[in-house]
Design a protein around this motif. Structure first.
Motif, PDB file in Angstrom:
ATOM      1  N   PRO A  30       0.806  -1.232   0.000  1.00  0.00           N
ATOM      2  CA  PRO A  30       0.000   0.000   0.000  1.00  0.00           C
ATOM      3  C   PRO A  30       0.837   1.279   0.000  1.00  0.00           C
ATOM      4  N   LYS A  31       1.988   1.271   0.656  1.00  0.00           N
ATOM      5  CA  LYS A  31       2.837   2.477   0.681  1.00  0.00           C
ATOM      6  C   LYS A  31       3.379   2.775  -0.713  1.00  0.00           C
ATOM      7  N   SER A  34       0.535   4.079  -2.889  1.00  0.00           N
ATOM      8  CA  SER A  34       0.254   5.484  -2.545  1.00  0.00           C
ATOM      9  C   SER A  34       1.299   6.420  -3.128  1.00  0.00           C
ATOM     10  N   HIS A  62       1.660  -3.041  -9.003  1.00  0.00           N
ATOM     11  CA  HIS A  62       1.610  -1.807  -8.207  1.00  0.00           C
ATOM     12  C   HIS A  62       1.166  -0.627  -9.067  1.00  0.00           C
ATOM     13  N   GLU A  65      -2.615  -1.008  -9.772  1.00  0.00           N
ATOM     14  CA  GLU A  65      -3.427  -0.622  -8.612  1.00  0.00           C
ATOM     15  C   GLU A  65      -3.408   0.897  -8.420  1.00  0.00           C
TER      16      GLU A  65
END
Length: 134
Positions: A30-31, A34, A62, A65
């Motif tokens: 998730p990092k 983001s 990644h 997403e």
């Protein structure tokens, strides 16, 4: 085994990152996702997501997403590099060749772990010019 590669634009909704082809049980970080979203907001250009001809994501989960989060309810055409092989129809030997091409042959030398952005750009740029042969 040789994979022909074709650059294209396809609707984001056509990509199948849920297949996570070749990644086993790894999930996205998730990092990192983001940080990619923030880079997209700043106008940074990303290399194409690597997919099979049936749109299973082989490299770039990644980025895929991050694009979904960045575009939210939109369904833009996104840059992809399509390998001329079907993930769904591939036998285990062919799937392993796809994994080898995507991970071991320097698309992602981290064996499926996320690269930093400069690594992604460098590897995709370098290998869009090459064929994979066994």
């Amino acid at each position: 085994m040789t994979f022909k590669k074709t650059e294209a634009k396809i609707p984001l909704s056509n990509l199948r990152p849920e297949e996570m082809a070749g990644r086993g049980n790894q999930s996205t970080d998730p990092k990192l996702v983001s940080s990619y979203v923030e880079m997209m907001r700043a106008g940074e250009k990303f290399p194409p997501v690597i997919v099979t001809k049936d749109f299973a994501v082989v490299g770039g989960n990644h980025r895929c997403e991050a694009q979904r989060l960045f575009y939210k309810d939109e369904d833009p055409a996104v840059d992809v590099l399509i390998l001329d092989v079907s993930w769904d129809d591939a036998n285990e030997e062919t799937k392993q060749a796809i994994r080898d091409f995507a991970f071991k042959d320097n698309w992602n030398p981290n064996a499926g772990c996320p690269l930093d952005f400069s690594g992604v750009k460098r590897n995709v740029k370098q290998h869009t010019q090459l064929e994979h042969t066994d």
